[in-house]
Write a protein that holds these residues in place. Structure first.
Motif, short mmCIF file in Angstrom:
data_model
loop_
_atom_site.label_atom_id
_atom_site.label_comp_id
_atom_site.label_asym_id
_atom_site.label_seq_id
_atom_site.Cartn_x
_atom_site.Cartn_y
_atom_site.Cartn_z
N PHE A 95 0.85 -1.10 0.17
CA PHE A 95 -0.06 -0.16 -0.05
C PHE A 95 0.90 1.29 0.07
CE2 PHE A 95 -2.05 3.50 2.10
CZ PHE A 95 -3.26 3.66 1.38
N SER A 96 2.02 1.19 0.75
CA SER A 96 3.00 2.61 0.95
C SER A 96 3.62 2.64 -0.34
CB SER A 96 3.87 2.32 2.07
OG SER A 96 4.65 1.34 1.69
N GLN A 97 3.75 1.68 -1.09
CA GLN A 97 4.53 1.90 -2.59
C GLN A 97 3.32 2.39 -3.50
OE1 GLN A 97 5.85 -1.99 -2.88
NE2 GLN A 97 7.89 -1.13 -2.83
N ALA A 98 2.07 2.06 -3.56
CA ALA A 98 1.04 2.43 -4.43
C ALA A 98 0.50 3.64 -4.05
CB ALA A 98 0.04 1.35 -4.11
N PHE A 99 0.57 4.15 -2.71
CA PHE A 99 0.21 5.32 -2.32
C PHE A 99 1.25 6.43 -3.04
CE2 PHE A 99 0.78 9.15 0.70
CZ PHE A 99 -0.66 9.26 0.88
N GLN A 100 2.56 6.17 -3.06
CA GLN A 100 3.49 6.93 -3.56
C GLN A 100 3.37 7.13 -5.15
OE1 GLN A 100 7.21 4.95 -3.04
NE2 GLN A 100 7.68 6.10 -0.94
N ILE A 101 2.85 6.41 -5.78
CA ILE A 101 2.50 6.36 -7.04
C ILE A 101 1.30 7.34 -7.41
CG2 ILE A 101 1.51 5.03 -9.05
CD1 ILE A 101 3.37 2.69 -8.15
N ILE A 102 0.35 7.03 -6.33
CA ILE A 102 -1.01 7.94 -6.79
C ILE A 102 -0.87 9.32 -6.20
CG2 ILE A 102 -3.50 8.18 -5.90
CD1 ILE A 102 -2.89 5.56 -7.61
N GLN A 103 0.02 9.37 -5.34
CA GLN A 103 0.50 10.93 -4.85
C GLN A 103 1.27 11.52 -6.20
OE1 GLN A 103 2.73 11.06 -1.13
NE2 GLN A 103 2.51 13.21 -1.25
N SER A 104 2.20 10.81 -6.72
CA SER A 104 2.93 11.37 -7.76
C SER A 104 1.87 11.90 -8.94
CB SER A 104 3.97 10.63 -8.32
OG SER A 104 4.78 10.47 -7.45
N LEU A 105 0.90 10.86 -9.14
CA LEU A 105 0.09 11.23 -10.16
C LEU A 105 -0.85 12.49 -9.82
CD1 LEU A 105 -1.09 7.65 -11.07
CD2 LEU A 105 0.16 9.15 -12.49
N PHE A 106 -1.12 12.68 -8.57
CA PHE A 106 -1.89 13.69 -8.02
C PHE A 106 -1.00 14.99 -8.28
CE2 PHE A 106 -2.90 16.54 -4.47
CZ PHE A 106 -4.04 16.93 -4.87
N GLU A 107 0.20 15.07 -7.88
CA GLU A 107 1.14 16.19 -7.82
C GLU A 107 1.33 16.58 -9.28
OE1 GLU A 107 4.42 14.98 -5.60
OE2 GLU A 107 3.32 15.18 -3.78
#
Length: 155
Positions: A95-107
């Motif tokens: 989840f933490s790695q997936a969260f990083q990806i989603i956060q980057s897509l949002f940013e």
């Protein structure tokens, strides 16, 4: 800077440089000297904070004239970067790695806050509550790869 460790300080420094330019080329030994730390500390920061999941591509050349090049990439505008990201995800992702990806897509303004939050709910630990964490991470990877493929072709 109270409460910050050296890794946070180095990360902030590099991100400030990257805010002005999409790419920075550094010498590990020079940065280590600047922050009065060992060169392996620079490696640690780069390997953990400047990953493809976080929207960065790192290239390096070893040897006397060696360098480390860090580039901030726009995930959606480069299909090759999305393919690299899909390769990194592979068959499972935490989840933490997936969260990083989603956060980057949002940013990178690929996802709205609402879209990012909906995806996070879908891949959350509580949603994918399997007794076997390998199954949970495998399903999370499938969901995330499907989303990335959709973005790649619909983006």
């Amino acid at each position: 800077m109270q409460g910050q460790n050296i890794s946070d300080i180095i990360e902030e420094y590099l991100k400030r440089i990257l805010a002005d330019t999409r790419q920075v080329e550094i010498k590990r030994s020079e940065i280590a000297q600047l922050f009065n730390c060992v060169p392996s500390q620079i490696n640690y920061v780069i390997n953990t904070r400047f990953t493809i999941q976080n929207g960065y591509i790192v290239r390096s050349k070893r040897g006397g004239g060696g360098y480390i090049r860090i580039a901030k990439v726009n995930l959606i505008n480069d299909a090759d970067v999305l393919d690299d990201l899909i390769d990194v995800i592979g068959d499972n992702i935490s989840f933490s790695q997936a969260f990083q990806i989603i956060q980057s897509l949002f940013e990178d303004s690929v996802l709205t806050q609402k879209e990012a939050n909906l995806i996070l709910v879908a891949i959350d630990r509580r949603t994918l509550d399997f007794e076997d964490k390998r199954v949970e991470n495998a399903i999370r990877a499938r969901i995330l790869i499907s989303i990335l493929n959709r973005l790649k072709y619909d983006g």
